[in-house]
Design a protein around this motif. Sequence first.
Motif, PDB file in Angstrom:
ATOM      1  N   ALA A   1      -0.672  -5.195  -0.813  1.00 28.80           N
ATOM      2  CA  ALA A   1      -1.000  -3.731  -1.113  1.00 28.80           C
ATOM      3  C   ALA A   1      -0.956  -3.149   0.825  1.00 28.80           C
ATOM      4  O   ALA A   1      -1.586  -2.256   0.487  1.00 28.80           O
ATOM      5  N   LYS A   2      -0.791  -3.417   1.515  1.00 27.08           N
ATOM      6  CA  LYS A   2       0.171  -3.175   2.490  1.00 27.08           C
ATOM      7  C   LYS A   2       1.733  -3.673   3.093  1.00 27.08           C
ATOM      8  O   LYS A   2       1.986  -4.063   3.841  1.00 27.08           O
ATOM      9  N   PRO A   3       2.244  -2.337   2.284  1.00 26.77           N
ATOM     10  CA  PRO A   3       3.324  -2.059   2.199  1.00 26.77           C
ATOM     11  C   PRO A   3       4.034  -1.318   3.644  1.00 26.77           C
ATOM     12  O   PRO A   3       3.120  -0.587   3.787  1.00 26.77           O
ATOM     13  N   THR A   4       5.032  -1.997   3.831  1.00 24.48           N
ATOM     14  CA  THR A   4       5.135  -0.754   5.313  1.00 24.48           C
ATOM     15  C   THR A   4       6.135   0.656   4.059  1.00 24.48           C
ATOM     16  O   THR A   4       6.724   0.353   3.174  1.00 24.48           O
ATOM     17  N   LEU A   5       6.123   1.385   5.495  1.00 23.65           N
ATOM     18  CA  LEU A   5       6.913   2.558   4.916  1.00 23.65           C
ATOM     19  C   LEU A   5       8.378   2.492   4.554  1.00 23.65           C
ATOM     20  O   LEU A   5       8.766   2.451   3.510  1.00 23.65           O
ATOM     21  N   ARG A   6       8.200   1.833   5.620  1.00 17.50           N
ATOM     22  CA  ARG A   6       9.827   1.472   5.308  1.00 17.50           C
ATOM     23  C   ARG A   6      10.418   0.423   4.213  1.00 17.50           C
ATOM     24  O   ARG A   6      11.549   0.911   3.481  1.00 17.50           O
ATOM     25  N   TRP A   7       9.577  -0.005   4.002  1.00 17.24           N
ATOM     26  CA  TRP A   7       9.900  -1.177   2.883  1.00 17.24           C
ATOM     27  C   TRP A   7       9.816  -0.220   1.559  1.00 17.24           C
ATOM     28  O   TRP A   7      10.761  -0.104   0.550  1.00 17.24           O
ATOM     29  N   VAL A   8       8.783   0.902   1.651  1.00 17.80           N
ATOM     30  CA  VAL A   8       8.889   1.560   0.299  1.00 17.80           C
ATOM     31  C   VAL A   8      10.256   2.621  -0.294  1.00 17.80           C
ATOM     32  O   VAL A   8      10.592   2.912  -0.966  1.00 17.80           O
ATOM     33  N   PHE A   9      10.614   3.490   1.611  1.00 17.11           N
ATOM     34  CA  PHE A   9      11.540   4.250   0.948  1.00 17.11           C
ATOM     35  C   PHE A   9      13.423   3.166   0.338  1.00 17.11           C
ATOM     36  O   PHE A   9      13.276   3.839  -0.439  1.00 17.11           O
ATOM     37  N   GLN A  10      12.795   1.857   1.118  1.00 18.30           N
ATOM     38  CA  GLN A  10      14.410   0.937   0.529  1.00 18.30           C
ATOM     39  C   GLN A  10      13.715   0.935  -1.024  1.00 18.30           C
ATOM     40  O   GLN A  10      14.713   0.538  -1.267  1.00 18.30           O
TER      41      GLN A  10
ATOM     42  N   GLY B   1      -7.236   0.289  -6.112  1.00 20.13           N
ATOM     43  CA  GLY B   1      -6.662  -1.584  -6.643  1.00 20.13           C
ATOM     44  C   GLY B   1      -5.039  -1.542  -6.786  1.00 20.13           C
ATOM     45  O   GLY B   1      -5.034  -2.887  -7.736  1.00 20.13           O
ATOM     46  N   SER B   2      -4.357  -0.816  -6.430  1.00 19.42           N
ATOM     47  CA  SER B   2      -3.166  -1.158  -6.949  1.00 19.42           C
ATOM     48  C   SER B   2      -2.284  -1.858  -5.798  1.00 19.42           C
ATOM     49  O   SER B   2      -2.688  -2.133  -4.849  1.00 19.42           O
ATOM     50  N   SER B   3      -0.874  -2.329  -6.210  1.00 18.66           N
ATOM     51  CA  SER B   3       0.055  -3.378  -4.856  1.00 18.66           C
ATOM     52  C   SER B   3       1.286  -2.837  -5.771  1.00 18.66           C
ATOM     53  O   SER B   3       1.632  -2.244  -6.835  1.00 18.66           O
ATOM     54  N   LEU B   4       1.966  -2.911  -4.762  1.00 17.86           N
ATOM     55  CA  LEU B   4       3.593  -2.875  -4.620  1.00 17.86           C
ATOM     56  C   LEU B   4       4.003  -4.232  -5.341  1.00 17.86           C
ATOM     57  O   LEU B   4       3.995  -4.753  -3.552  1.00 17.86           O
ATOM     58  N   PRO B   5       5.132  -3.956  -5.090  1.00 17.20           N
ATOM     59  CA  PRO B   5       6.082  -5.766  -4.884  1.00 17.20           C
ATOM     60  C   PRO B   5       6.703  -5.156  -3.610  1.00 17.20           C
ATOM     61  O   PRO B   5       7.168  -4.425  -2.406  1.00 17.20           O
TER      62      PRO B   5
END
Length: 95
Positions: free
Chosen positions: A47-56, A35-39
């Motif tokens: 709750a559906k970030p792209t992996l590219r955005w997570v790397f950024q 039930g977490s999220s990322l900005p």
Amino acid sequence: KRPERVMALGMVMALALLVYALGEWALRRRLWETGSSLPDQKGRPTAKPTLRWVFQLFMWVRLVELGGKWLVLNLAPHHETAVRLLGAGRYYLLE
């Protein structure tokens, strides 16, 4: 160029895309389970970030050695969430 080299490069690219898709799937699944999220890019939780955005997101996180001790700089709570969900806590000195 020889056809064998082009085929080999295609295989490497396909493998890289497979690993990328698997990482994105695993992160999204764990975000959903907890039930977490990322900005996202605008700072809104997703709750559906792209992996590219997570790397950024990790662009300014640094591992430095200072006086014989390792430190992680610029690690915010959303970074810790992503690291723990991906199972990489020991690389960011969280374990």
